[in-house]
Design a protein around this motif. Structure first.
Motif, mmCIF file in Angstrom:
data_model
loop_
_atom_site.group_PDB
_atom_site.id
_atom_site.type_symbol
_atom_site.label_atom_id
_atom_site.label_comp_id
_atom_site.label_asym_id
_atom_site.label_seq_id
_atom_site.Cartn_x
_atom_site.Cartn_y
_atom_site.Cartn_z
ATOM 1 N N GLY A 141 1.264 -0.801 0.356
ATOM 2 C CA GLY A 141 0.186 0.069 0.685
ATOM 3 C C GLY A 141 0.426 0.724 0.012
ATOM 4 O O GLY A 141 1.013 2.513 0.232
ATOM 5 N N LEU A 142 2.176 1.263 0.214
ATOM 6 C CA LEU A 142 3.517 2.138 0.414
ATOM 7 C C LEU A 142 3.290 2.599 -1.250
ATOM 8 O O LEU A 142 4.488 3.677 -1.580
ATOM 9 N N ALA A 143 3.697 1.647 -2.428
ATOM 10 C CA ALA A 143 4.139 2.004 -3.450
ATOM 11 C C ALA A 143 3.737 3.266 -4.256
ATOM 12 O O ALA A 143 4.848 3.580 -5.390
ATOM 13 N N ALA A 144 2.647 3.348 -4.239
ATOM 14 C CA ALA A 144 2.370 5.196 -3.892
ATOM 15 C C ALA A 144 2.237 5.998 -3.131
ATOM 16 O O ALA A 144 1.738 7.186 -3.776
ATOM 17 N N TYR A 145 3.904 5.921 -2.829
ATOM 18 C CA TYR A 145 3.522 6.941 -1.943
ATOM 19 C C TYR A 145 4.243 8.058 -2.376
ATOM 20 O O TYR A 145 3.328 9.619 -1.841
ATOM 21 N N LYS A 146 4.501 8.709 -3.616
ATOM 22 C CA LYS A 146 4.654 9.496 -3.916
ATOM 23 C C LYS A 146 2.988 10.525 -4.780
ATOM 24 O O LYS A 146 3.285 11.442 -4.689
#
Length: 313
Positions: free
Chosen positions: A47-52
């Motif tokens: 769930g962090l891969a799109a943090y940007k």
């Protein structure tokens, strides 16, 4: 608070939902007056891969994300049911005019379509980013099962070897650089980006150890089988964002296929974007939603807006 490197240690339970906290990303109105969005991740499951993209999403949505711990072994129907139940509980609290979005990336795109198919009463709009519905037509059903069998020393090098496939490493390293700064400071930021990228790629071998990778590939295949023959049942509006330089799966060809199968689908092909476009420099998910007229703060229906009910579908 957790980061990508912390995630492998947080594996003591089933899939769960998190609410990202982004300092400074404060919306101009109370969050409960914003559209609601759930992000469904790729096979990394963090769930962090799109943090940007999190700052923009947090300013424009009440935003939560699914996370799947590395050692979880929930089958695809179980994941689908879990998202359904979570969404049902959330939506029960909302006024009927509040829009509900799903953002699905790669494997998460398959799951988003499955949720929209199973519960059209809960989902208004779906954003797909290089959905992995093309997995059966890629090299991965053949190559993927071989990777967990290679020696650990070789497997540890897989993320670095796959970096050009997952995304443009130079673009990934440049993400987040402030273009208004002097060139010398931009150059220093790029060097720092490269330095930060290497451990992030290395963390993938902890997030996806061989047994977990083998399991996630089975989930991909299972999800694709579930959706076959069901695409026409998706009643929600769909925005399909495709990177024409996706080397991981044949996303460009899949975009053409899904445009024909999904009843209310708009496809946008983004030149030079890879499988990991959500992490790449210059990509702005909110900019894409707004340019396509896909962002709304109120449900638009052909009949008066009433409280959501499964019986209406």
């Amino acid at each position: 608070r957790v980061g990508l490197g912390d995630f492998p240690r947080n594996d003591g339970g089933p899939p769960r939902f998190m609410c990202p906290i982004v300092p400074g990303a404060t919306p101009s109105v109370p969050r409960d007056q914003l559209p609601y969005l759930i992000y469904l991740p790729g096979i990394d499951g963090t769930g962090l891969a799109a943090y940007k993209q999190f700052p923009a999403l947090c300013r424009n949505f009440q935003f939560e994300a699914l996370t799947m711990p590395p050692h979880d072994r929930t089958w695809f129907p179980g994941l689908l049911e879990q998202v359904e139940h979570f969404l049902e509980e959330r939506v029960a609290e909302f006024p009927p005019e509040r829009p509900v979005y799903l953002l699905g990336e790669s494997f998460g795109g398959i799951l988003a379509l499955a949720v929209a198919t199973a519960r059209p009463d809960l989902v208004d709009r779906v954003i797909l980013v290089n959905p992995a519905t093309s997995y059966p037509n890629s090299i991965w059903p053949t190559l993927g099962p071989l990777l967990p069998r290679v020696p650990q020393s070789v497997y540890d090098a897989v993320p670095i070897a796959l970096a050009p496939v997952l995304g443009n490493p130079l673009s990934l390293a440049a993400a987040g650089i402030d273009r208004s700064l002097p060139l010398q400071e931009q150059a220093a930021g790029f060097v720092q980006g490269v330095t930060n990228l290497i451990p992030q790629l290395g963390a993938l071998t902890s997030i996806l150890p061989p047994a977990t990778l083998a399991w996630k590939l089975r989930l991909l295949a299972e999800g694709c089988r579930y959706m076959e023959g069901r695409f026409g049942e998706v009643q929600a509006r769909v925005l399909l964002l495709i990177g024409d330089s996706d080397l991981l799966i044949p996303s460009k060809e899949e975009g053409e296929r899904l445009e024909k199968l999904l009843p209310r689908c708009v496809v946008k092909v983004l030149g030079g974007r890879s499988h990991a476009m959500l992490q790449e420099a210059g990509f702005d998910i909110m900019g894409e939603l707004e340019s396509e007229g896909f962002y709304t703060i109120r449900r638009n229906t052909s009949t008066p807006v009433t409280r959501r009910s499964r019986d209406r579908f």
